[in-house]
Design a protein around this motif. Structure first.
Motif, PDB file in Angstrom:
ATOM      1  N   ALA A 132     -34.372  -3.168 -42.238  1.00  0.00           N
ATOM      2  CA  ALA A 132     -35.734  -3.363 -42.741  1.00  0.00           C
ATOM      3  C   ALA A 132     -35.957  -4.841 -43.042  1.00  0.00           C
ATOM      4  O   ALA A 132     -35.012  -5.620 -43.159  1.00  0.00           O
ATOM      5  CB  ALA A 132     -35.955  -2.520 -43.996  1.00  0.00           C
ATOM      6  N   VAL A 134     -38.288  -7.295 -45.734  1.00  0.00           N
ATOM      7  CA  VAL A 134     -39.201  -7.478 -46.852  1.00  0.00           C
ATOM      8  C   VAL A 134     -39.770  -8.888 -46.727  1.00  0.00           C
ATOM      9  O   VAL A 134     -39.022  -9.863 -46.720  1.00  0.00           O
ATOM     10  CB  VAL A 134     -38.463  -7.296 -48.196  1.00  0.00           C
ATOM     11  CG1 VAL A 134     -39.381  -7.630 -49.362  1.00  0.00           C
ATOM     12  CG2 VAL A 134     -37.915  -5.874 -48.316  1.00  0.00           C
ATOM     13  N   VAL A 144     -37.657   1.443 -49.263  1.00  0.00           N
ATOM     14  CA  VAL A 144     -38.159   0.951 -47.979  1.00  0.00           C
ATOM     15  C   VAL A 144     -37.382   1.659 -46.873  1.00  0.00           C
ATOM     16  O   VAL A 144     -36.151   1.603 -46.856  1.00  0.00           O
ATOM     17  CB  VAL A 144     -37.965  -0.582 -47.873  1.00  0.00           C
ATOM     18  CG1 VAL A 144     -38.384  -1.084 -46.498  1.00  0.00           C
ATOM     19  CG2 VAL A 144     -38.722  -1.301 -48.985  1.00  0.00           C
ATOM     20  N   ALA A 148     -38.388  -0.701 -41.488  1.00  0.00           N
ATOM     21  CA  ALA A 148     -39.756  -0.942 -41.950  1.00  0.00           C
ATOM     22  C   ALA A 148     -39.982  -2.418 -42.240  1.00  0.00           C
ATOM     23  O   ALA A 148     -39.087  -3.122 -42.708  1.00  0.00           O
ATOM     24  CB  ALA A 148     -40.049  -0.115 -43.192  1.00  0.00           C
ATOM     25  N   LEU A 149     -41.191  -2.883 -41.980  1.00  0.00           N
ATOM     26  CA  LEU A 149     -41.656  -4.205 -42.372  1.00  0.00           C
ATOM     27  C   LEU A 149     -42.629  -3.990 -43.527  1.00  0.00           C
ATOM     28  O   LEU A 149     -43.634  -3.292 -43.367  1.00  0.00           O
ATOM     29  CB  LEU A 149     -42.357  -4.900 -41.206  1.00  0.00           C
ATOM     30  CG  LEU A 149     -43.099  -6.201 -41.518  1.00  0.00           C
ATOM     31  CD1 LEU A 149     -42.145  -7.257 -42.050  1.00  0.00           C
ATOM     32  CD2 LEU A 149     -43.832  -6.695 -40.276  1.00  0.00           C
ATOM     33  N   VAL A 150     -42.298  -4.563 -44.703  1.00  0.00           N
ATOM     34  CA  VAL A 150     -43.155  -4.401 -45.875  1.00  0.00           C
ATOM     35  C   VAL A 150     -43.575  -5.767 -46.392  1.00  0.00           C
ATOM     36  O   VAL A 150     -42.844  -6.753 -46.266  1.00  0.00           O
ATOM     37  CB  VAL A 150     -42.475  -3.576 -46.999  1.00  0.00           C
ATOM     38  CG1 VAL A 150     -42.127  -2.171 -46.514  1.00  0.00           C
ATOM     39  CG2 VAL A 150     -41.250  -4.281 -47.552  1.00  0.00           C
ATOM     40  N   ARG A 156     -46.089  -2.834 -49.326  1.00  0.00           N
ATOM     41  CA  ARG A 156     -46.539  -1.694 -48.530  1.00  0.00           C
ATOM     42  C   ARG A 156     -46.079  -1.902 -47.093  1.00  0.00           C
ATOM     43  O   ARG A 156     -46.048  -3.031 -46.597  1.00  0.00           O
ATOM     44  CB  ARG A 156     -48.065  -1.584 -48.535  1.00  0.00           C
ATOM     45  CG  ARG A 156     -48.675  -1.411 -49.898  1.00  0.00           C
ATOM     46  CD  ARG A 156     -48.666   0.053 -50.297  1.00  0.00           C
ATOM     47  NE  ARG A 156     -49.407   0.225 -51.535  1.00  0.00           N
ATOM     48  CZ  ARG A 156     -48.893   0.710 -52.647  1.00  0.00           C
ATOM     49  NH1 ARG A 156     -47.622   1.062 -52.691  1.00  0.00           N
ATOM     50  NH2 ARG A 156     -49.606   0.866 -53.725  1.00  0.00           N
ATOM     51  N   GLN A 157     -45.785  -0.803 -46.415  1.00  0.00           N
ATOM     52  CA  GLN A 157     -45.353  -0.915 -45.029  1.00  0.00           C
ATOM     53  C   GLN A 157     -46.522  -1.311 -44.146  1.00  0.00           C
ATOM     54  O   GLN A 157     -47.599  -0.714 -44.206  1.00  0.00           O
ATOM     55  CB  GLN A 157     -44.737   0.399 -44.537  1.00  0.00           C
ATOM     56  CG  GLN A 157     -44.159   0.258 -43.150  1.00  0.00           C
ATOM     57  CD  GLN A 157     -43.376   1.459 -42.688  1.00  0.00           C
ATOM     58  OE1 GLN A 157     -43.102   2.372 -43.460  1.00  0.00           O
ATOM     59  NE2 GLN A 157     -43.007   1.460 -41.422  1.00  0.00           N
ATOM     60  N   TRP A 160     -43.130  -1.991 -38.089  1.00  0.00           N
ATOM     61  CA  TRP A 160     -41.707  -1.752 -37.856  1.00  0.00           C
ATOM     62  C   TRP A 160     -41.097  -2.999 -37.233  1.00  0.00           C
ATOM     63  O   TRP A 160     -41.748  -3.705 -36.466  1.00  0.00           O
ATOM     64  CB  TRP A 160     -41.514  -0.580 -36.891  1.00  0.00           C
ATOM     65  CG  TRP A 160     -42.030   0.736 -37.349  1.00  0.00           C
ATOM     66  CD1 TRP A 160     -43.142   1.386 -36.882  1.00  0.00           C
ATOM     67  CD2 TRP A 160     -41.455   1.602 -38.328  1.00  0.00           C
ATOM     68  NE1 TRP A 160     -43.292   2.592 -37.522  1.00  0.00           N
ATOM     69  CE2 TRP A 160     -42.265   2.755 -38.411  1.00  0.00           C
ATOM     70  CE3 TRP A 160     -40.342   1.521 -39.154  1.00  0.00           C
ATOM     71  CZ2 TRP A 160     -41.999   3.808 -39.277  1.00  0.00           C
ATOM     72  CZ3 TRP A 160     -40.066   2.567 -40.020  1.00  0.00           C
ATOM     73  CH2 TRP A 160     -40.886   3.703 -40.078  1.00  0.00           C
ATOM     74  N   GLU A 187     -40.467   7.070 -33.555  1.00  0.00           N
ATOM     75  CA  GLU A 187     -40.947   7.364 -34.909  1.00  0.00           C
ATOM     76  C   GLU A 187     -41.221   8.859 -35.024  1.00  0.00           C
ATOM     77  O   GLU A 187     -41.875   9.453 -34.161  1.00  0.00           O
ATOM     78  CB  GLU A 187     -42.234   6.583 -35.186  1.00  0.00           C
ATOM     79  CG  GLU A 187     -42.800   6.849 -36.566  1.00  0.00           C
ATOM     80  CD  GLU A 187     -44.119   6.136 -36.804  1.00  0.00           C
ATOM     81  OE1 GLU A 187     -44.607   6.191 -37.942  1.00  0.00           O
ATOM     82  OE2 GLU A 187     -44.673   5.527 -35.866  1.00  0.00           O
ATOM     83  N   GLN A 191     -40.202   8.084 -40.148  1.00  0.00           N
ATOM     84  CA  GLN A 191     -38.880   7.491 -39.999  1.00  0.00           C
ATOM     85  C   GLN A 191     -38.730   6.981 -38.569  1.00  0.00           C
ATOM     86  O   GLN A 191     -39.247   7.584 -37.632  1.00  0.00           O
ATOM     87  CB  GLN A 191     -37.771   8.510 -40.299  1.00  0.00           C
ATOM     88  CG  GLN A 191     -37.832   9.105 -41.683  1.00  0.00           C
ATOM     89  CD  GLN A 191     -37.561   8.067 -42.760  1.00  0.00           C
ATOM     90  OE1 GLN A 191     -36.673   7.238 -42.638  1.00  0.00           O
ATOM     91  NE2 GLN A 191     -38.349   8.105 -43.830  1.00  0.00           N
TER      92      GLN A 191
END
Length: 195
Positions: A132, A134, A144, A148-150, A156-157, A160, A187, A191
């Motif tokens: 992931a 951040v 997270v 995921a890219l947050v 917040r996401q 991806w 996906e 997930q």
């Protein structure tokens, strides 16, 4: 062979893996464990009992408070902070100074290959999933997912990322690919898995 600056503060009970480097003013507290090939930047703080897997990179002035756990290949950007107290106070209700016995430590867990951007804050207890990312300045207040890219406050996401760290390209319904490596991802129910 380790490369430890003479100005670094390493507790004698800390374990530093071979090939690791600790820069000027880096501090590694008691019983911390750094795997092989880790880098701890200038002024970074590794709290008591914090665990870093192999090949982790903790940039300048990052603060990793116990009981943080970083798996292999984790990147922590400059001035990022991992908290460890859900209800911080300096004093008890009677005015007495709080001690270590007055709170329950909670930690941040960062899974293999994940990256935490500069000045991001991870508010424990929280887990950042495998690979992931951040974004810089984000405040992570909930778990997270893997890949995921947050970003944002609270984080917040917004997409991806693949194992390369590059945002993935949508190929179809629930299908993504990495423009850098060609790896394909699927996906399902929020997930992402590598195919």
């Amino acid at each position: 062979m380790m490369d430890i600056a003479t100005t670094a503060d390493i507790d004698p009970t800390a374990v530093i893996g071979p090939g690791s480097a600790i820069w000027h003013l880096g501090q590694v507290r008691e019983y911390a464990l750094l795997g092989p090939g880790c880098t701890v930047g200038r002024g970074a703080y590794i709290g008591p009992g914090v665990i870093l897997g192999k090949n982790c990179k903790v940039q300048n002035y990052a603060l990793l408070y116990e009981p943080a756990l970083l798996e292999d290949g984790v990147f922590v950007g400059p001035a990022a902070v991992f908290t460890n107290d859900q209800f911080p106070r300096a004093i008890n209700v009677d005015g007495s100074r709080k001690s270590a016995d007055d709170w329950v430590l909670v930690g941040v867990t960062v899974r293999t290959g994940a990256s935490i951007g500069a000045r991001a804050v991870c508010v424990a207890p929280v887990t950042v999933g495998r690979w992931a990312m951040v974004a810089a300045g984000a405040v992570v207040t909930r778990d997270v997912p893997d890949f995921a890219l947050v970003r944002g406050v609270p984080a917040r996401q917004v997409g991806w990322v693949g194992r390369s760290g590059i945002p993935l390209t949508r190929e179809g319904a629930g299908e993504f690919s990495c423009p850098a490596t060609g790896e394909r991802y699927l996906e399902h129910e929020g997930q992402l898995t590598l195919q």
